[in-house]
Scaffold this active site. Structure first.
Site, mmCIF file in Angstrom:
data_model
loop_
_atom_site.group_PDB
_atom_site.id
_atom_site.type_symbol
_atom_site.label_atom_id
_atom_site.label_comp_id
_atom_site.label_asym_id
_atom_site.label_seq_id
_atom_site.Cartn_x
_atom_site.Cartn_y
_atom_site.Cartn_z
ATOM 1 N NE ARG A 130 45.277 37.021 94.815
ATOM 2 C CZ ARG A 130 45.479 37.323 94.174
ATOM 3 N NH1 ARG A 130 47.406 37.155 93.804
ATOM 4 N NH2 ARG A 130 45.231 37.736 92.654
ATOM 5 C CG ASP A 181 48.512 42.357 86.344
ATOM 6 O OD1 ASP A 181 47.812 41.766 87.373
ATOM 7 O OD2 ASP A 181 49.057 41.510 85.723
ATOM 8 C CG ASN A 194 43.679 45.348 91.831
ATOM 9 O OD1 ASN A 194 44.609 45.925 92.064
ATOM 10 N ND2 ASN A 194 42.778 45.078 91.563
ATOM 11 C CG ASN A 222 40.058 37.086 86.129
ATOM 12 O OD1 ASN A 222 39.499 38.471 86.074
ATOM 13 N ND2 ASN A 222 41.582 36.913 85.966
#
Ligand code: FPP
Length: 250
Positions: free
Chosen positions: A34, A21, A23, A69
């Site tokens: 991102r 987690d 990034n 996601n």
């Protein structure tokens, strides 16, 4: 003494699961988008696989893309898929060289045919390897997995293959996507979030949890060593008393 020297190689975790987690935050802190953070995340994946292979870890499971996601902005979903397939394809040679077996778990049907085809090739090429197994959780969530397990067992109960009165932990484990893989002794989550986020809920019943503030792109071999050293300081009781555990050791 270096961190690596502090590791007790007789008490290595057999299986380490990682929630990668941070990034996005890593990229935003640098004024980048991102996707750039995910690209750097892939480099951390490479380093950690190399580090774990060198140590002699048998299984690493990486939470690469959760069922939830899919709800991210479509351009990020597409970029992530492309990145993962591209990296897996690019890394196939070094996976084979490191003797790493690749496995994928998750709702693979949701992936595009192109993505599945490229995954299949890496799966096939690494299937002859005998070293560390790298499990990539892709389009995975624990609740998705549990629904699948219940459906599969229910079908077998209806057809008479399974007697409902005989359903036990073993039968459930045989239907999990992790069938044949030991439960992780250690679960790592990066980026300071203190959550499990629908990851391996059955399998982590007795896992040691390790949370670090480090964002995933900054997670390297030294961070991996720290997590293992911390794990080795824990007393794993599995519901027993400390006295019972020590008596069994002697
Ligand atoms: C979480 O960070 C990370 C992801 C959702 C993707 C992780 C995937 C990779 C690192 C690529 C893996 C590739 C292979 C080949 C296994 P985030 O975006 O949620 O970060 P944030 O919480 O800071 O926004």
């Amino acid at each position: 003494m270096s961190l690596k020297e502090q590791i007790n190689f007789d008490r290595l975790p057999v299986h380490i699961a990682i929630i990668m987690d941070g990034n996005g935050r890593w990229a935003l802190q640098r004024g980048e988008d991102r996707i750039y953070g995910h690209q750097k995340g892939v480099e951390a994946v490479r380093t950690v696989i190399e580090g774990a292979t060198e140590l002699g870890i048998k299984y690493i499971t990486l939470y690469a893309f959760s069922t939830e996601n899919w709800n991210r902005p479509w351009n990020e979903v597409e970029a992530l898929m492309e990145l993962m397939v591209h990296s897996l394809t690019e890394e196939t040679d070094s996976l084979v060289k490191n003797n790493n077996i690749l496995k994928v778990m998750g709702d693979i049907e949701r992936l595009s045919p192109a993505v599945r085809q490229s995954l299949d090739e890496t799966l096939k090429r690494t299937s002859v390897c005998k070293g560390m197994t790298l499990v990539v959780a892709l389009s995975y969530s624990s609740r998705w997995e549990m629904v699948k397990v219940v459906k599969d067992i229910a079908h077998k109960a209806i057809s008479g293959e399974i007697d409902p009165d005989n359903i036990d932990y073993g039968i459930i484990e045989e239907h999990l996507t992790t069938k044949g893989i030991p439960d992780p002794e250690l679960l790592v989550r990066t980026s300071g979030e203190l959550r499990i986020s629908n990851f391996l809920l059955w399998q982590i019943a007795y896992s040691e949890l390790y949370f670090t503030e480090t964002l995933w792109p900054d997670f390297g071999k030294e961070e991996l060593y720290k997590a293992i050293i911390d794990y080795q300081k824990r007393e794993r009781r599995f519901g027993k008393t400390s006295e019972q555990v020590h008596k069994n050791e002697s």
